[in-house]
Scaffold this motif. Structure first.
Motif, PDB file in Angstrom:
ATOM      1  N   LYS A 177       0.829  -1.206   0.000  1.00 36.61           N
ATOM      2  CA  LYS A 177       0.000   0.000   0.000  1.00 36.61           C
ATOM      3  C   LYS A 177       0.865   1.259   0.000  1.00 36.61           C
ATOM      4  O   LYS A 177       0.597   2.210  -0.732  1.00 36.61           O
ATOM      5  N   ALA A 178       1.934   1.243   0.790  1.00 38.15           N
ATOM      6  CA  ALA A 178       2.812   2.409   0.905  1.00 38.15           C
ATOM      7  C   ALA A 178       3.573   2.696  -0.395  1.00 38.15           C
ATOM      8  O   ALA A 178       3.910   3.842  -0.674  1.00 38.15           O
ATOM      9  N   THR A 179       3.845   1.662  -1.178  1.00 41.72           N
ATOM     10  CA  THR A 179       4.635   1.840  -2.406  1.00 41.72           C
ATOM     11  C   THR A 179       3.787   1.874  -3.674  1.00 41.72           C
ATOM     12  O   THR A 179       4.328   2.059  -4.761  1.00 41.72           O
ATOM     13  N   SER A 180       2.502   1.694  -3.541  1.00 42.70           N
ATOM     14  CA  SER A 180       1.611   1.584  -4.703  1.00 42.70           C
ATOM     15  C   SER A 180       1.730   2.771  -5.648  1.00 42.70           C
ATOM     16  O   SER A 180       1.843   2.606  -6.870  1.00 42.70           O
ATOM     17  N   LEU A 192       3.704   5.037 -10.720  1.00 41.88           N
ATOM     18  CA  LEU A 192       4.423   6.098 -11.426  1.00 41.88           C
ATOM     19  C   LEU A 192       5.611   5.523 -12.199  1.00 41.88           C
ATOM     20  O   LEU A 192       5.832   5.875 -13.361  1.00 41.88           O
ATOM     21  N   SER A 193       6.345   4.619 -11.587  1.00 37.59           N
ATOM     22  CA  SER A 193       7.507   3.996 -12.254  1.00 37.59           C
ATOM     23  C   SER A 193       7.081   3.206 -13.488  1.00 37.59           C
ATOM     24  O   SER A 193       7.758   3.248 -14.524  1.00 37.59           O
ATOM     25  N   ASP A 199       4.311   3.702 -15.274  1.00 39.76           N
ATOM     26  CA  ASP A 199       3.842   4.665 -16.266  1.00 39.76           C
ATOM     27  C   ASP A 199       5.037   5.332 -16.962  1.00 39.76           C
ATOM     28  O   ASP A 199       5.036   5.511 -18.181  1.00 39.76           O
ATOM     29  N   GLU A 200       6.071   5.664 -16.193  1.00 39.42           N
ATOM     30  CA  GLU A 200       7.262   6.278 -16.779  1.00 39.42           C
ATOM     31  C   GLU A 200       8.005   5.294 -17.682  1.00 39.42           C
ATOM     32  O   GLU A 200       8.556   5.685 -18.708  1.00 39.42           O
ATOM     33  N   ALA A 201       8.008   4.027 -17.319  1.00 41.07           N
ATOM     34  CA  ALA A 201       8.607   3.010 -18.191  1.00 41.07           C
ATOM     35  C   ALA A 201       7.821   2.921 -19.492  1.00 41.07           C
ATOM     36  O   ALA A 201       8.408   2.838 -20.585  1.00 41.07           O
ATOM     37  N   GLN A 202       6.517   2.959 -19.382  1.00 38.14           N
ATOM     38  CA  GLN A 202       5.651   2.870 -20.563  1.00 38.14           C
ATOM     39  C   GLN A 202       5.895   4.044 -21.514  1.00 38.14           C
ATOM     40  O   GLN A 202       5.853   3.886 -22.720  1.00 38.14           O
ATOM     41  N   HIS A 203       6.162   5.198 -20.952  1.00 37.37           N
ATOM     42  CA  HIS A 203       6.381   6.389 -21.783  1.00 37.37           C
ATOM     43  C   HIS A 203       7.853   6.602 -22.138  1.00 37.37           C
ATOM     44  O   HIS A 203       8.207   7.601 -22.738  1.00 37.37           O
ATOM     45  N   GLY A 204       8.716   5.667 -21.742  1.00 38.67           N
ATOM     46  CA  GLY A 204      10.128   5.744 -22.097  1.00 38.67           C
ATOM     47  C   GLY A 204      10.930   6.749 -21.292  1.00 38.67           C
ATOM     48  O   GLY A 204      12.044   7.096 -21.669  1.00 38.67           O
ATOM     49  N   TYR A 226       7.618  -4.033  -8.393  1.00 35.57           N
ATOM     50  CA  TYR A 226       7.858  -3.361  -9.665  1.00 35.57           C
ATOM     51  C   TYR A 226       7.603  -4.297 -10.844  1.00 35.57           C
ATOM     52  O   TYR A 226       6.905  -3.922 -11.802  1.00 35.57           O
ATOM     53  N   LEU A 227       8.154  -5.507 -10.785  1.00 38.66           N
ATOM     54  CA  LEU A 227       7.940  -6.449 -11.890  1.00 38.66           C
ATOM     55  C   LEU A 227       6.469  -6.829 -12.018  1.00 38.66           C
ATOM     56  O   LEU A 227       5.943  -6.944 -13.128  1.00 38.66           O
ATOM     57  N   ARG A 228       5.790  -7.007 -10.888  1.00 32.99           N
ATOM     58  CA  ARG A 228       4.352  -7.283 -10.922  1.00 32.99           C
ATOM     59  C   ARG A 228       3.606  -6.099 -11.530  1.00 32.99           C
ATOM     60  O   ARG A 228       2.692  -6.274 -12.336  1.00 32.99           O
ATOM     61  N   GLY A 229       4.006  -4.889 -11.146  1.00 37.60           N
ATOM     62  CA  GLY A 229       3.382  -3.692 -11.706  1.00 37.60           C
ATOM     63  C   GLY A 229       3.554  -3.595 -13.205  1.00 37.60           C
ATOM     64  O   GLY A 229       2.617  -3.268 -13.933  1.00 37.60           O
ATOM     65  N   LEU A 230       4.773  -3.889 -13.679  1.00 32.10           N
ATOM     66  CA  LEU A 230       5.003  -3.906 -15.126  1.00 32.10           C
ATOM     67  C   LEU A 230       4.149  -4.976 -15.798  1.00 32.10           C
ATOM     68  O   LEU A 230       3.539  -4.736 -16.851  1.00 32.10           O
ATOM     69  N   TRP A 231       4.119  -6.166 -15.203  1.00 36.41           N
ATOM     70  CA  TRP A 231       3.378  -7.279 -15.798  1.00 36.41           C
ATOM     71  C   TRP A 231       1.891  -6.950 -15.923  1.00 36.41           C
ATOM     72  O   TRP A 231       1.253  -7.262 -16.920  1.00 36.41           O
ATOM     73  N   ARG A 232       1.355  -6.290 -14.919  1.00 32.43           N
ATOM     74  CA  ARG A 232      -0.085  -5.972 -14.911  1.00 32.43           C
ATOM     75  C   ARG A 232      -0.411  -4.622 -15.529  1.00 32.43           C
ATOM     76  O   ARG A 232      -1.585  -4.282 -15.658  1.00 32.43           O
TER      77      ARG A 232
END
Length: 134
Positions: free
Chosen positions: A8-11, A16-17, A19-24, A47-53
């Motif tokens: 919850k604290a890092t969500s 944001l990380s 979204d920034e990866a998605q936008h390069g 982070y990897l879960r966030g990217l995956w989802r």
């Protein structure tokens, strides 16, 4: 701090990380490298879960959202072998989904992770993929 409290604290930062990866703007390999240097295993998983989802990719239209989530999940492929361990450690259903959707991980590493945790459904899938029966 528990896993759920940390999640919850890092969500917001994870979203944001991603979204920034998605936008390069910030490359995933830079984020993963920094997390690994600091031995932040749970953060690496988040982070990897966030990217995956595709976590954090919400402001787009429904049609482009599906494409962006797919593109985000493919960013995990460059970390496929790395992703197997945290997914196995923290989220077995996500591991199962990842094993079925990706082909970028090494079979041996994935099988070893699953065997060490006695993840039978994942092992059955992995061995059936190769035609091996154990």
């Amino acid at each position: 701090m528990s896993k759920e409290q940390l999640k919850k604290a890092t969500s917001e930062a994870i979203s944001l990380s991603v979204d920034e990866a998605q936008h390069g703007l910030v490359k995933p390999d830079l984020v993963v490298s920094q997390l690994q240097q600091k031995d932040l295993k749970l953060y690496t998983y988040f982070y990897l879960r966030g990217l995956w989802r595709g976590q954090g990719i919400h402001e787009h239209t429904h049609e482009s959202l599906a494409r962006l989530v797919l593109e985000s999940s493919t960013m995990v492929d460059q970390f496929a072998d790395l992703a197997v361990h945290p997914f196995a450690t923290y989220d077995q259903p996500l591991l199962n989904q990842f094993l079925r959707a990706s082909t970028a991980y090494a079979f041996e590493k994935a099988a070893q992770e699953c065997e060490s945790r006695n993840y039978i459904p994942e092992l059955v899938y992995l061995y059936s993929k190769t035609g091996q029966m154990k």
